[in-house]
Motif scaffolding. Sequence first.
Motif, PDB file in Angstrom:
ATOM      1  N   ASP A  10       0.869  -1.176   0.000  1.00 40.05           N
ATOM      2  CA  ASP A  10       0.000   0.000   0.000  1.00 40.05           C
ATOM      3  C   ASP A  10       0.903   1.223   0.000  1.00 40.05           C
ATOM      4  N   LEU A  11       1.006   1.878  -1.127  1.00 42.48           N
ATOM      5  CA  LEU A  11       1.930   3.004  -1.256  1.00 42.48           C
ATOM      6  C   LEU A  11       1.454   4.244  -0.526  1.00 42.48           C
ATOM      7  N   THR A  12       0.195   4.259  -0.085  1.00 43.46           N
ATOM      8  CA  THR A  12      -0.352   5.456   0.539  1.00 43.46           C
ATOM      9  C   THR A  12      -0.444   5.347   2.061  1.00 43.46           C
ATOM     10  N   ARG A  13       0.033   4.271   2.655  1.00 39.73           N
ATOM     11  CA  ARG A  13      -0.155   4.100   4.093  1.00 39.73           C
ATOM     12  C   ARG A  13       0.519   5.238   4.858  1.00 39.73           C
ATOM     13  N   ALA A  14      -0.248   5.801   5.781  1.00 42.06           N
ATOM     14  CA  ALA A  14       0.180   7.025   6.453  1.00 42.06           C
ATOM     15  C   ALA A  14       1.244   6.786   7.510  1.00 42.06           C
ATOM     16  N   ASP A  15       1.359   5.550   8.014  1.00 43.04           N
ATOM     17  CA  ASP A  15       2.307   5.302   9.101  1.00 43.04           C
ATOM     18  C   ASP A  15       3.711   5.003   8.607  1.00 43.04           C
ATOM     19  N   ALA A  16       3.919   4.995   7.299  1.00 47.75           N
ATOM     20  CA  ALA A  16       5.259   4.762   6.746  1.00 47.75           C
ATOM     21  C   ALA A  16       5.968   6.100   6.590  1.00 47.75           C
ATOM     22  N   GLY A  17       6.721   6.481   7.606  1.00 44.03           N
ATOM     23  CA  GLY A  17       7.408   7.760   7.576  1.00 44.03           C
ATOM     24  C   GLY A  17       8.682   7.757   6.769  1.00 44.03           C
ATOM     25  N   ALA A  18       9.188   6.567   6.417  1.00 40.10           N
ATOM     26  CA  ALA A  18      10.412   6.455   5.623  1.00 40.10           C
ATOM     27  C   ALA A  18      10.235   5.328   4.605  1.00 40.10           C
ATOM     28  N   ARG A  19      10.654   5.591   3.379  1.00 36.19           N
ATOM     29  CA  ARG A  19      10.575   4.593   2.307  1.00 36.19           C
ATOM     30  C   ARG A  19      11.982   4.450   1.731  1.00 36.19           C
ATOM     31  N   LEU A  20      12.438   3.212   1.573  1.00 39.85           N
ATOM     32  CA  LEU A  20      13.756   2.967   1.009  1.00 39.85           C
ATOM     33  C   LEU A  20      13.637   2.171  -0.285  1.00 39.85           C
ATOM     34  N   PHE A  21      14.347   2.623  -1.298  1.00 38.99           N
ATOM     35  CA  PHE A  21      14.441   1.926  -2.573  1.00 38.99           C
ATOM     36  C   PHE A  21      15.909   1.585  -2.816  1.00 38.99           C
ATOM     37  N   SER A  22      16.161   0.417  -3.375  1.00 37.02           N
ATOM     38  CA  SER A  22      17.526   0.069  -3.757  1.00 37.02           C
ATOM     39  C   SER A  22      17.488  -0.881  -4.941  1.00 37.02           C
ATOM     40  N   THR A  23      18.604  -0.986  -5.653  1.00 36.38           N
ATOM     41  CA  THR A  23      18.704  -1.890  -6.801  1.00 36.38           C
ATOM     42  C   THR A  23      19.952  -2.753  -6.682  1.00 36.38           C
ATOM     43  N   TYR A 114      13.595   7.950   0.890  1.00 35.70           N
ATOM     44  CA  TYR A 114      12.529   8.790   0.348  1.00 35.70           C
ATOM     45  C   TYR A 114      11.402   8.955   1.356  1.00 35.70           C
ATOM     46  N   ARG A 115      10.587   9.974   1.091  1.00 32.75           N
ATOM     47  CA  ARG A 115       9.318  10.152   1.787  1.00 32.75           C
ATOM     48  C   ARG A 115       8.225  10.315   0.734  1.00 32.75           C
ATOM     49  N   HIS A 116       7.064   9.756   1.030  1.00 33.46           N
ATOM     50  CA  HIS A 116       5.942   9.864   0.109  1.00 33.46           C
ATOM     51  C   HIS A 116       5.433  11.304   0.085  1.00 33.46           C
ATOM     52  N   TYR A 117       5.099  11.777  -1.125  1.00 28.05           N
ATOM     53  CA  TYR A 117       4.586  13.145  -1.261  1.00 28.05           C
ATOM     54  C   TYR A 117       3.147  13.177  -1.774  1.00 28.05           C
ATOM     55  N   ARG A 118       2.894  12.629  -2.967  1.00 21.65           N
ATOM     56  CA  ARG A 118       1.542  12.666  -3.538  1.00 21.65           C
ATOM     57  C   ARG A 118       1.266  11.380  -4.305  1.00 21.65           C
ATOM     58  N   SER A 119      -0.002  11.014  -4.365  1.00 16.62           N
ATOM     59  CA  SER A 119      -0.432   9.858  -5.147  1.00 16.62           C
ATOM     60  C   SER A 119      -1.647  10.217  -5.984  1.00 16.62           C
ATOM     61  N   GLY A 120      -1.729   9.572  -7.135  1.00 17.05           N
ATOM     62  CA  GLY A 120      -2.911   9.675  -7.977  1.00 17.05           C
ATOM     63  C   GLY A 120      -3.408   8.279  -8.290  1.00 17.05           C
ATOM     64  N   THR A 121      -4.687   8.021  -8.052  1.00 19.38           N
ATOM     65  CA  THR A 121      -5.262   6.695  -8.285  1.00 19.38           C
ATOM     66  C   THR A 121      -6.595   6.835  -9.023  1.00 19.38           C
ATOM     67  N   ARG A 122      -7.041   5.738  -9.624  1.00 19.09           N
ATOM     68  CA  ARG A 122      -8.354   5.687 -10.257  1.00 19.09           C
ATOM     69  C   ARG A 122      -9.368   5.208  -9.233  1.00 19.09           C
ATOM     70  N   GLY A 168      -3.074   2.490 -17.113  1.00 20.12           N
ATOM     71  CA  GLY A 168      -2.454   3.099 -15.939  1.00 20.12           C
ATOM     72  C   GLY A 168      -3.384   3.041 -14.749  1.00 20.12           C
ATOM     73  N   MET A 169      -2.882   2.558 -13.622  1.00 20.07           N
ATOM     74  CA  MET A 169      -3.718   2.361 -12.442  1.00 20.07           C
ATOM     75  C   MET A 169      -3.448   3.373 -11.338  1.00 20.07           C
ATOM     76  N   SER A 170      -2.201   3.724 -11.122  1.00 19.61           N
ATOM     77  CA  SER A 170      -1.870   4.659 -10.051  1.00 19.61           C
ATOM     78  C   SER A 170      -0.469   5.203 -10.264  1.00 19.61           C
ATOM     79  N   ALA A 171      -0.186   6.321  -9.593  1.00 17.02           N
ATOM     80  CA  ALA A 171       1.154   6.913  -9.621  1.00 17.02           C
ATOM     81  C   ALA A 171       1.432   7.494  -8.243  1.00 17.02           C
ATOM     82  N   HIS A 172       2.571   7.105  -7.673  1.00 16.92           N
ATOM     83  CA  HIS A 172       2.923   7.499  -6.310  1.00 16.92           C
ATOM     84  C   HIS A 172       4.289   8.179  -6.349  1.00 16.92           C
ATOM     85  N   PHE A 173       4.328   9.434  -5.934  1.00 15.89           N
ATOM     86  CA  PHE A 173       5.545  10.234  -6.043  1.00 15.89           C
ATOM     87  C   PHE A 173       6.238  10.326  -4.689  1.00 15.89           C
ATOM     88  N   HIS A 174       7.559  10.063  -4.710  1.00 18.10           N
ATOM     89  CA  HIS A 174       8.388  10.076  -3.510  1.00 18.10           C
ATOM     90  C   HIS A 174       9.511  11.086  -3.697  1.00 18.10           C
TER      91      HIS A 174
END
Length: 238
Positions: A10-23, A114-122, A168-174
């Motif tokens: 769930d990319l919009t969950r409010a209790d996730a104050g920190a998001r980490l991405f790695s490759t 990262y921190r979540h900023y905005r999301s767009g969903t259908r 396209g289903m959703s877009a979540h900006f971090h």
Amino acid sequence: MTRRTENHPDLTRADAGARLFSTWRVGTPLRQRQTVEAIARTWERRTWERRPWPADGLLGYHVYTGEDASSLLHYSQWRDEQAYEAFTKVHRQERNDEIDTAVPGIERLWLGRYRHYRSGTRDGDTRVPGCVVIVDIEFESPDPDRQRAWVDAVFEALESESHLHPGGMSAHFHLSTDGTRVLKYAEWESAQAHIEALAAPGAGIGSATEKWERVQTWPGLKHTTVSRYDHALGLVPD
């Protein structure tokens, strides 16, 4: 304990104050599969017993296989960065060592906070994503105001589109905590739908309008990369 899940995060969950991405680069489709299974085994069990979930502050950890048949994307949600720092001091290296023993030669390329900023969903969309598209935007220098302004401009451009591609289903900006990057995590019905959208100006990606041109030529924009992934593994506390 650790439990596997097929559910996407769930990319919009409010209790996730920190998001980490790695490759990671692993090299081949076979090694992609082997590494995903090695991650799952390492997180689920020690040699002699089930391994406990490592931190109350870790909300979930997801792994994705790259369409390039060589890479893995990792995405984890944390209550805050302090929880992640505590994890790295005690648990991270032992897990990496076990995975490296199972699949030698993994290249760990990059890790971003990262921190979540905005999301767009259908509204009402219940489809399961068949593809995750990661768009990585880098700016020339740190500027948190520019990060937010650029994302807001993307939403203005999207809202001006009359016929967005149905795949396209959703877009979540971090926003990266260092102020230099924006990462868009987009859910699509399929990789083919995203390919079709890219090839069809006017469908909501790169349309020839003033608003999209403003997004694409934003002052300080350094470069943009686009990568497609499949959700391969979800790990959550049991």
